[in-house]
Write a protein that holds these residues in place. Structure first.
Motif, short mmCIF file in Angstrom:
data_model
loop_
_atom_site.label_atom_id
_atom_site.label_comp_id
_atom_site.label_asym_id
_atom_site.label_seq_id
_atom_site.Cartn_x
_atom_site.Cartn_y
_atom_site.Cartn_z
N LEU A 7 0.87 -1.17 0.00
CA LEU A 7 0.00 0.00 0.00
C LEU A 7 0.91 1.22 0.00
O LEU A 7 1.63 1.45 0.97
N LEU A 8 0.91 1.93 -1.10
CA LEU A 8 1.71 3.15 -1.21
C LEU A 8 0.84 4.32 -0.80
O LEU A 8 -0.27 4.51 -1.32
N HIS A 9 1.34 5.11 0.13
CA HIS A 9 0.59 6.26 0.63
C HIS A 9 1.57 7.40 0.84
O HIS A 9 2.76 7.17 1.09
N GLY A 31 1.75 -9.27 8.52
CA GLY A 31 2.63 -9.35 7.34
C GLY A 31 1.89 -9.57 6.04
O GLY A 31 2.49 -9.91 5.02
N ARG A 32 0.58 -9.34 6.03
CA ARG A 32 -0.21 -9.55 4.81
C ARG A 32 -0.23 -8.32 3.91
O ARG A 32 -0.60 -8.41 2.75
N ILE A 33 0.15 -7.18 4.48
CA ILE A 33 0.23 -5.96 3.69
C ILE A 33 1.40 -5.15 4.21
O ILE A 33 1.65 -5.09 5.40
N GLN A 34 2.15 -4.58 3.28
CA GLN A 34 3.27 -3.72 3.64
C GLN A 34 2.92 -2.30 3.20
O GLN A 34 2.49 -2.09 2.07
N VAL A 35 3.10 -1.35 4.09
CA VAL A 35 2.83 0.04 3.77
C VAL A 35 4.15 0.69 3.36
O VAL A 35 5.15 0.59 4.07
N GLY A 38 5.71 7.29 0.47
CA GLY A 38 6.47 8.02 -0.52
C GLY A 38 5.58 8.73 -1.51
O GLY A 38 4.36 8.60 -1.48
N GLN A 39 6.23 9.46 -2.38
CA GLN A 39 5.55 10.19 -3.45
C GLN A 39 6.05 9.64 -4.79
O GLN A 39 7.25 9.50 -4.98
N ILE A 40 5.14 9.36 -5.69
CA ILE A 40 5.53 8.88 -7.02
C ILE A 40 6.16 10.04 -7.78
O ILE A 40 5.59 11.13 -7.85
N THR A 41 7.33 9.80 -8.35
CA THR A 41 8.01 10.83 -9.15
C THR A 41 8.11 10.43 -10.61
O THR A 41 8.46 11.24 -11.44
N LEU A 68 6.62 -3.56 -9.64
CA LEU A 68 5.24 -3.98 -9.45
C LEU A 68 4.75 -4.75 -10.66
O LEU A 68 5.28 -4.62 -11.76
N ASP A 69 3.77 -5.58 -10.41
CA ASP A 69 3.10 -6.32 -11.47
C ASP A 69 1.75 -5.70 -11.80
O ASP A 69 1.26 -5.83 -12.91
N LEU A 70 1.14 -5.06 -10.81
CA LEU A 70 -0.19 -4.49 -10.99
C LEU A 70 -0.29 -3.25 -10.10
O LEU A 70 0.11 -3.29 -8.94
N LEU A 71 -0.83 -2.19 -10.66
CA LEU A 71 -1.04 -0.95 -9.91
C LEU A 71 -2.53 -0.68 -9.86
O LEU A 71 -3.19 -0.60 -10.89
#
Length: 170
Positions: A7-9, A31-35, A38-41, A68-71
């Motif tokens: 999860l990117l936030h 451990g089922r989700i990693q946060v 950051g900001q996408i550049t 990543l494989d899927l966004l």
């Protein structure tokens, strides 16, 4: 099931109902989700345009690469462009200009929906964002297919009903 879910936030603080926040915390602890904060550049693509990775700036301002494989992009509540403002997209008063037929920006393959875009008659309503996202999704699907795609309805399309595993109404 996915091998890994990230999860990117933009920051390590979330606004949601307490039960949802507790569920997210439980998934993190299990451990089922990693946060990832950051900001996408930018984006990294393979020949042919397939998305392979995101370029990020972490909270300390250090560049990171996130394969990543899927966004899956979800609606947020912040209309600020952040690093997107530096991507070279056409803008008008700190908002991205779009083609209202497709919600494409000035860069092929990049679409803008919701409060970050502008066009004549723009209304900042969540309902409008959903409408814009639908048109953008159709536009990208057609761009990838190389031709117009038919509009199908789950109530009448046997193909969609078969994909969903539901029987056609008789």
């Amino acid at each position: 099931a996915a091998a890994q879910v990230l999860l990117l936030h933009r920051r390590d603080a979330f606004q949601a109902a307490p039960a949802l926040l507790a569920q997210l915390q439980a998934l993190r602890e299990a451990g089922r989700i990693q946060v990832v904060i950051g900001q996408i550049t930018g984006v990294e693509t393979a020949p042919g345009g397939t998305l392979q990775a995101l370029a990020l700036l972490d909270p300390q301002g250090q560049p990171q690469r996130q394969p990543l494989d899927l966004l899956l992009a979800y609606l947020g509540i912040s209309p600020r462009l952040g690093p997107i403002a530096d991507w070279g997209l056409a803008m008008d008063r700190k908002q991205l200009t779009v083609d209202t037929a497709t919600f494409a920006t000035s860069v092929p393959g990049i679409y803008a929906v919701g409060d970050i875009n502008t066009y004549p008659g723009k209304r900042k309503l969540i309902l409008c964002g959903f409408h814009e996202a639908t048109l953008a999704a159709f536009a990208e699907a057609e761009r990838q297919a190389g031709h117009k795609l038919p509009l199908e309805y789950t109530t009448s399309s046997e193909r969609l009903q078969a994909r969903l595993g539901v029987a056609a109404a008789r």
